[in-house]
Design an enzyme around this catalytic site. Structure first.
Site, PDB file in Angstrom:
ATOM      1  CG  ASP A   1      -1.874  -1.133   1.301  1.00  0.00           C
ATOM      2  OD1 ASP A   1      -1.953  -1.890   0.314  1.00  0.00           O
ATOM      3  OD2 ASP A   1      -2.561  -1.272   2.327  1.00  0.00           O
TER       4      ASP A   1
ATOM      5  CG  ASP B   1     -12.557  -3.316   0.182  1.00  0.00           C
ATOM      6  OD1 ASP B   1     -11.919  -4.350  -0.087  1.00  0.00           O
ATOM      7  OD2 ASP B   1     -12.309  -2.211  -0.323  1.00  0.00           O
TER       8      ASP B   1
END
EC number: 5.3.1.16
Length: 250
Positions: free
Chosen positions: A7, A129
């Site tokens: 990330d 998600d």
């Protein structure tokens, strides 16, 4: 398949705890060197999340991502803040294998379905998600997990999974149990077992909570197609090489 992930916020390798930007850990690592290490250990697909872009699509780290793709020899999938077709074509043009679409699949499913038709099922991956509530409902979050999308995972997948005659079917989907993300508490294998059984034509990527090689083996047994591993690799819980020994690349 083992899918190492990093990330990125403002060019730095980071991890968030349960998707919370206020709970950020920054690692003193070169993104390219880290991804090259994963590649050299045998990874065939790498996952990059542009968290700056997820929070503000106008600040997407396209220059950095372009440099990373150019410096690597394996397939790359990229997500974070993809809101327009221009952004999709831009990523594909710089050599990204697959573009990961999150919030937009909830907010504008018809638009994302048109991209599946235009670019093909291998070029698009949905990122679903989910927050699982007390009733067991899988509610899809949007906008970098900063808000709830209001749709259940099943209702969203149904829009993509049962296409009309002219619709390209969904092939790749990444599912994260937000309660597990960045926690090293183990994967929600029951979730992936359920999804793989319910939607066998979709290649499910599992994400969130991976801490040990036992977790890797458990996700493999769930019949998911791949596993995203981020934090566990960054803090040296195990190596990519060891993970691949548990789950050889197809």
């Amino acid at each position: 398949m083992i899918i190492p992930a990093i990330d990125l916020i403002d060019g730095q390798v980071v991890r968030l705890y349960q998707g919370d930007y206020d709970k950020q850990t920054t690692f003193d690592l070169s993104p390219l060197a880290q991804l090259k290490s994963y590649q050299d250990q045998g990874a065939k697909l790498l996952h990059i999340v542009d968290l700056t872009g997820a929070k503000d699509p106008n600040q997407r780290q396209i220059k950095l991502i372009s440099e990373l793709v150019a410096g690597l020899d394996v397939d790359i999938q990229v997500g974070g803040g993809i809101r327009s077709e221009q952004q999709v074509t831009e990523l594909l043009a710089i050599g990204v294998k697959r573009v990961v679409i999150g919030s937009l699949a909830v907010k504008e499913p018809e638009l994302v379905k048109s991209w599946l038709n235009k670019y093909g099922s291998d070029a698009i991956c949905l990122a679903l998600d989910v927050n699982i509530n007390a009733n067991g409902e899988k509610i899809v979050a949007v906008s970098g997990w900063q808000s709830a999308g209001g749709k259940t995972l099943e209702s969203l997948v149904a829009e993509f999974e049962r296409p009309g005659s002219k619709q390209t079917a969904l092939k790749h989907a990444l599912v994260t149990d937000i309660s597990r993300d960045g926690t090293l508490t183990g994967a929600n294998t029951a979730l992936y077992t359920e999804l793989a059984a319910a939607y066998p034509t979709i290649l499910w990527q599992a994400s969130g909570g991976i801490a040990t090689l036992d977790d890797v083996s458990a996700v493999k047994d769930s019949k998911a197609a791949g596993i995203i591993i981020g934090k566990a690799l960054l803090i040296n819980q195990f190596t990519v090489e060891e993970a691949i020994q548990c789950w050889p690349n197809a």
